[in-house]
Design an enzyme around this catalytic site. Structure first.
Site, PDB file in Angstrom:
ATOM      1  N   LYS A   1      28.503  20.703  39.610  1.00 54.45           N
ATOM      2  CA  LYS A   1      30.409  20.919  39.639  1.00 54.45           C
ATOM      3  C   LYS A   1      31.021  19.936  40.214  1.00 54.45           C
ATOM      4  O   LYS A   1      32.525  20.249  40.155  1.00 54.45           O
ATOM      5  CB  LYS A   1      29.536  22.472  40.945  1.00 54.45           C
ATOM      6  CG  LYS A   1      28.650  23.424  39.844  1.00 54.45           C
ATOM      7  CD  LYS A   1      28.018  24.235  41.245  1.00 54.45           C
ATOM      8  CE  LYS A   1      27.281  24.975  40.795  1.00 54.45           C
ATOM      9  NZ  LYS A   1      26.891  25.781  41.996  1.00 54.45           N
ATOM     10  N   GLY A   2      30.444  18.715  40.124  1.00 56.99           N
ATOM     11  CA  GLY A   2      31.215  17.935  41.256  1.00 56.99           C
ATOM     12  C   GLY A   2      32.267  18.009  40.597  1.00 56.99           C
ATOM     13  O   GLY A   2      33.227  17.565  41.350  1.00 56.99           O
TER      14      GLY A   2
ATOM     15  N   GLU B   1      33.500  12.661  35.398  1.00 56.03           N
ATOM     16  CA  GLU B   1      32.417  12.517  36.266  1.00 56.03           C
ATOM     17  C   GLU B   1      33.057  12.191  37.994  1.00 56.03           C
ATOM     18  O   GLU B   1      33.691  11.488  38.119  1.00 56.03           O
ATOM     19  CB  GLU B   1      30.827  11.943  35.996  1.00 56.03           C
ATOM     20  CG  GLU B   1      29.902  11.502  37.025  1.00 56.03           C
ATOM     21  CD  GLU B   1      29.126  13.558  37.843  1.00 56.03           C
ATOM     22  OE1 GLU B   1      29.729  13.984  37.829  1.00 56.03           O
ATOM     23  OE2 GLU B   1      27.744  13.251  38.152  1.00 56.03           O
ATOM     24  N   ASP B   2      32.452  13.223  39.037  1.00 56.51           N
ATOM     25  CA  ASP B   2      33.185  12.867  40.617  1.00 56.51           C
ATOM     26  C   ASP B   2      32.500  11.496  40.811  1.00 56.51           C
ATOM     27  O   ASP B   2      32.801  10.933  41.401  1.00 56.51           O
ATOM     28  CB  ASP B   2      32.262  14.108  40.675  1.00 56.51           C
ATOM     29  CG  ASP B   2      30.616  13.752  41.248  1.00 56.51           C
ATOM     30  OD1 ASP B   2      30.216  13.154  40.396  1.00 56.51           O
ATOM     31  OD2 ASP B   2      30.283  14.754  42.142  1.00 56.51           O
TER      32      ASP B   2
ATOM     33  N   ASP C   1      26.874   6.418  40.914  1.00 49.40           N
ATOM     34  CA  ASP C   1      25.835   6.430  41.937  1.00 49.40           C
ATOM     35  C   ASP C   1      25.162   5.672  41.217  1.00 49.40           C
ATOM     36  O   ASP C   1      25.236   4.208  40.902  1.00 49.40           O
ATOM     37  CB  ASP C   1      25.239   7.762  42.592  1.00 49.40           C
ATOM     38  CG  ASP C   1      24.322   7.243  43.949  1.00 49.40           C
ATOM     39  OD1 ASP C   1      24.511   6.393  45.231  1.00 49.40           O
ATOM     40  OD2 ASP C   1      24.146   8.584  44.610  1.00 49.40           O
TER      41      ASP C   1
ATOM     42  N   LYS D   1      30.056   4.088  43.157  1.00 48.83           N
ATOM     43  CA  LYS D   1      29.149   3.855  44.064  1.00 48.83           C
ATOM     44  C   LYS D   1      28.460   2.113  43.338  1.00 48.83           C
ATOM     45  O   LYS D   1      26.962   2.469  43.603  1.00 48.83           O
ATOM     46  CB  LYS D   1      27.951   4.101  44.802  1.00 48.83           C
ATOM     47  CG  LYS D   1      28.742   5.299  45.910  1.00 48.83           C
ATOM     48  CD  LYS D   1      27.866   5.898  46.890  1.00 48.83           C
ATOM     49  CE  LYS D   1      28.051   6.781  47.119  1.00 48.83           C
ATOM     50  NZ  LYS D   1      27.366   7.961  47.662  1.00 48.83           N
TER      51      LYS D   1
ATOM     52  N   VAL E   1      29.244  10.634  51.175  1.00 46.82           N
ATOM     53  CA  VAL E   1      31.237  11.491  50.592  1.00 46.82           C
ATOM     54  C   VAL E   1      30.749  12.891  50.392  1.00 46.82           C
ATOM     55  O   VAL E   1      30.025  13.011  49.161  1.00 46.82           O
ATOM     56  CB  VAL E   1      31.627  10.590  49.932  1.00 46.82           C
ATOM     57  CG1 VAL E   1      32.056   9.446  50.396  1.00 46.82           C
ATOM     58  CG2 VAL E   1      31.588  10.075  48.724  1.00 46.82           C
TER      59      VAL E   1
ATOM     60  N   ASP F   1      30.425  17.470  46.946  1.00 48.55           N
ATOM     61  CA  ASP F   1      29.561  18.810  47.848  1.00 48.55           C
ATOM     62  C   ASP F   1      28.586  18.008  49.099  1.00 48.55           C
ATOM     63  O   ASP F   1      28.090  17.333  48.266  1.00 48.55           O
ATOM     64  CB  ASP F   1      29.064  19.524  47.589  1.00 48.55           C
ATOM     65  CG  ASP F   1      28.142  20.035  46.707  1.00 48.55           C
ATOM     66  OD1 ASP F   1      27.766  18.432  45.445  1.00 48.55           O
ATOM     67  OD2 ASP F   1      26.308  19.973  46.640  1.00 48.55           O
TER      68      ASP F   1
ATOM     69  N   ARG G   1      33.102  21.625  48.706  1.00 55.51           N
ATOM     70  CA  ARG G   1      33.759  20.845  47.454  1.00 55.51           C
ATOM     71  C   ARG G   1      35.254  21.497  47.587  1.00 55.51           C
ATOM     72  O   ARG G   1      36.102  20.517  47.293  1.00 55.51           O
ATOM     73  CB  ARG G   1      32.582  21.977  46.717  1.00 55.51           C
ATOM     74  CG  ARG G   1      31.706  20.980  46.474  1.00 55.51           C
ATOM     75  CD  ARG G   1      31.784  22.058  44.614  1.00 55.51           C
ATOM     76  NE  ARG G   1      30.256  21.527  44.639  1.00 55.51           N
ATOM     77  CZ  ARG G   1      29.006  21.667  44.209  1.00 55.51           C
ATOM     78  NH1 ARG G   1      29.356  19.858  44.229  1.00 55.51           N
ATOM     79  NH2 ARG G   1      28.085  21.822  43.982  1.00 55.51           N
TER      80      ARG G   1
END
Ligand code: IMP
Length: 181
Positions: free
Chosen positions: A42-43, A98-99, A102, A130, A152, A158, A164
């Site tokens: 959902k990000g 994508e949010d 990572d 990141k 974050v 989230d 969110r």
């Protein structure tokens, strides 16, 4: 979960300026051609919603969902597709949205999956990166902000489905994360 645990990192104004910049670059890179944005639920929903409204092309969007992270700090290492796109991506200009990048496990999996669908082009847009956390060497074509290895939340990101809806991106103190995991 008091507000004292949240520290500002990237303001809504800086996010908005960066989203417009990425949208302009996508507009230039695919000049005159249609694009489809594929958001990772959902990000990425909020980032995608803002991004697509600034792309001056024939732009549509769809979503995929994966499991494997489960709101935890540590990646399980396994990514599974939970929701696929609705339509064929064959010969389409695809931007995977994508949010945050990572470990890279999610985007490596999704990139390989979408490449099997025969797109004309496939690019990756992430709001946050990141680089210190990378396990798989995936590189995004459009990166909003490189950030240090801190957890974050906000602007779609989230912790356990909290936060969110924060308009800014903030860091969540690690003692809170540990207490809730
Ligand atoms: P990766 O597969 O490790 O690159 O994980 C990407 C996913 O992990 C993102 O889509 C987020 O859902 C989640 N994630 C990674 N870091 C953070 C963070 O700092 N805050 C919130 N979610 C994160």
């Amino acid at each position: 979960m008091g507000e004292f645990t949240l520290r500002p990192l990237i303001s809504r104004d800086r996010i908005a300026a960066k989203v417009t910049e990425i949208a302009l670059r996508i507009g230039e890179d695919f000049a005159g051609e249609p694009v489809i944005l594929i958001g990772v639920l959902k990000g990425a929903a909020i980032f995608l919603a803002d991004l697509v409204r600034h792309i001056a092309l024939d732009a549509s969007f769809d979503f995929v969902a994966v499991s494997g992270y489960g709101g935890q700090r540590q990646h399980s290492g396994e990514v599974k597709l939970v929701k696929d796109v609705d339509d064929s991506l064959a010969d389409k200009n695809v931007v995977l949205v994508e949010d945050i990048l990572d470990t890279g496990l999610t985007l490596t999996y999704l990139k390989n999956l979408l490449l099997t669908r025969g797109p004309k082009a496939l690019k990756i847009a992430v709001l946050l990166d990141k680089p210190d956390r990378r396990i798989q060497p995936v590189v995004a074509d459009y990166v909003g902000f490189e950030i240090p290895d801190e957890f974050v939340v906000g602007y779609g990101l989230d912790f356990d489905n909290y936060y969110r809806n924060l308009p800014d991106i903030v860091t969540l103190r690690s003692d809170v994360i540990e207490a809730r995991s």
